[in-house]
Design an enzyme around this catalytic site. Structure first.
Site, PDB file in Angstrom:
ATOM      1  N   LEU A 107       0.839  -1.201   0.000  1.00  0.00           N
ATOM      2  CA  LEU A 107       0.000   0.000   0.000  1.00  0.00           C
ATOM      3  C   LEU A 107       0.875   1.252   0.000  1.00  0.00           C
ATOM      4  CD1 LEU A 107      -2.590  -1.370   2.565  1.00  0.00           C
ATOM      5  CD2 LEU A 107      -3.053  -0.849   0.156  1.00  0.00           C
TER       6      LEU A 107
ATOM      7  N   TYR B 267      -9.928 -20.629  -0.570  1.00  0.00           N
ATOM      8  CA  TYR B 267     -10.563 -19.547   0.178  1.00  0.00           C
ATOM      9  C   TYR B 267     -10.539 -19.767   1.685  1.00  0.00           C
ATOM     10  CZ  TYR B 267     -13.775 -15.925   1.666  1.00  0.00           C
ATOM     11  OH  TYR B 267     -14.318 -14.851   2.314  1.00  0.00           O
TER      12      TYR B 267
END
Length: 355
Positions: free
Chosen positions: A95, A180
């Protein structure tokens, strides 16, 4: 199919309900970084926070997504708002270093069966790298991470099991769909590791199956397909006997619960997010959508590709007792939540659902 009409009175009522929680004034002047900003939960979360800004909250929102062009239909109304900042990037990359935030919510994830079957590696990478970069950014900023985990971390259950937060889970690793649940479990372990070794501040929301009017029109989850078929005025196709018994939660209740956990939850603890009134069988979910549309439920067999992405779980009920202890009571019973979803997405301002 048109995107959500955010001015619909029912959706506006949802946003008011989300921000009507104790001590929400603690969020005044805070800054949020939200990945997966254009998803089902991300859009609702951002809409609620931006509505709170209308009351002078002065919250800054840094919304992360892979494409601003794609995001315009979901969040484009905020493009010129000084409180909203869109960051175009893949969460598998670190980020930005040049922004300071108070709260990070890493919502980016593949969350539908077609993605699990076609892109299992990407699913793992988005979850794990997304969590890692969120935690690193939080350490750099001194921010709190509100991590959105999943009922899937509990795996398969016996029919009598109800998942409390200390249930250790049972997963089948011999298929690609494990991408997942296993990656979400790893992300929780990563959160605890960052807390233990580096002093990160983390709270965890374990979400049940979520539905609502901010859903993506490309979502391949069974519940989403039921909603899309109802909106199209078609019969609802059920690709099993529909005996699966799951906890569902309306998206406004999910976002409201997440903010409750952020404000009142204990650091390092996980909180199941569910609504006892929304524990229903898959065939009953399909039936509710069919009734709204005046159509029938039709049983069909899944394709091989679809089958690869489907959960084999038949029973996944979340106990929400820990969430109740911090004062968070769900607001939306199942029939009301289905009606709201379909009314808002259809653009109706009258109620035609027979409850």
């Amino acid at each position: 199919m048109a995107e959500i009409n955010k001015q619909h009175p029912l959706y506006q009522e949802d946003l008011r309900n989300i921000i009507d929680i104790p001590e929400i004034e603690q969020l005044y002047g805070k800054s949020f970084l939200i990945t997966g900003a254009t998803g089902l939960i991300g859009v609702c979360m951002i809409d609620a926070l931006m509505r709170y800004n209308c009351q002078g909250a002065d919250i800054q929102i840094y919304a992360v997504g892979r494409s601003w062009e794609k995001a315009k239909s979901r969040l484009g109304e905020y493009e010129q708002d000084e409180h909203f900042h869109f960051i175009e990037q893949d969460v598998r990359q670190p980020l930005p270093e040049d922004i300071q935030v108070d709260i990070i919510i890493p919502l980016a994830s593949n969350t539908h069966p077609l993605a699990y079957s076609q892109y299992p590696i990407e699913t793992i990478e988005i979850n794990v790298k997304g969590a890692e970069h969120a935690l690193n950014k939080a350490l750099a900023c001194g921010a709190m991470v509100l991590y959105p985990s999943s009922v899937e971390v509990y795996g398969n259950a016996r029919s009598e099991d109800v998942f409390t937060e200390n249930y250790t889970g049972k997963l089948n690793l011999e298929n690609a769909r494990a991408c997942y649940p296993e990656s979400k479990r790893l992300c929780e372990a990563l959160c605890h590791s960052y807390m233990s070794e580096r002093g990160a501040k983390v709270k965890i929301a374990r979400l049940s199956r979520v539905f609502g009017p901010t859903m993506l029109m490309t979502d391949t989850k069974a519940s989403s397909q039921f909603i899309l078929k109802a909106l199209a005025g078609e019969d609802i196709i059920l690709k099993s006997k529909g005996e699966q018994f799951f906890s569902y939660t309306y998206v406004a209740d999910v976002v409201r619960s997440m903010l409750f956990i952020l404000l009142h939850g204990e650091s390092g603890k996980a909180y199941n997010v569910s609504n006892l009134d929304c524990n229903v069988k898959l065939k009953d979910f399909a039936g509710a959508c069919a009734r709204w549309a005046g159509k029938e439920v039709v049983f069909d067999l899944p394709t091989e590709v679809e089958q690869k992405g489907y959960s084999v779980a038949m029973h996944a009920i979340l106990d929400n007792g820990r969430l109740l202890t911090i004062g968070c009571q769900p607001l939306y019973p199942f029939n009301d939540a289905i009606m709201r979803t379909l009314e808002v997405l259809s653009g109706n301002t009258w109620l035609n659902y027979n409850q």
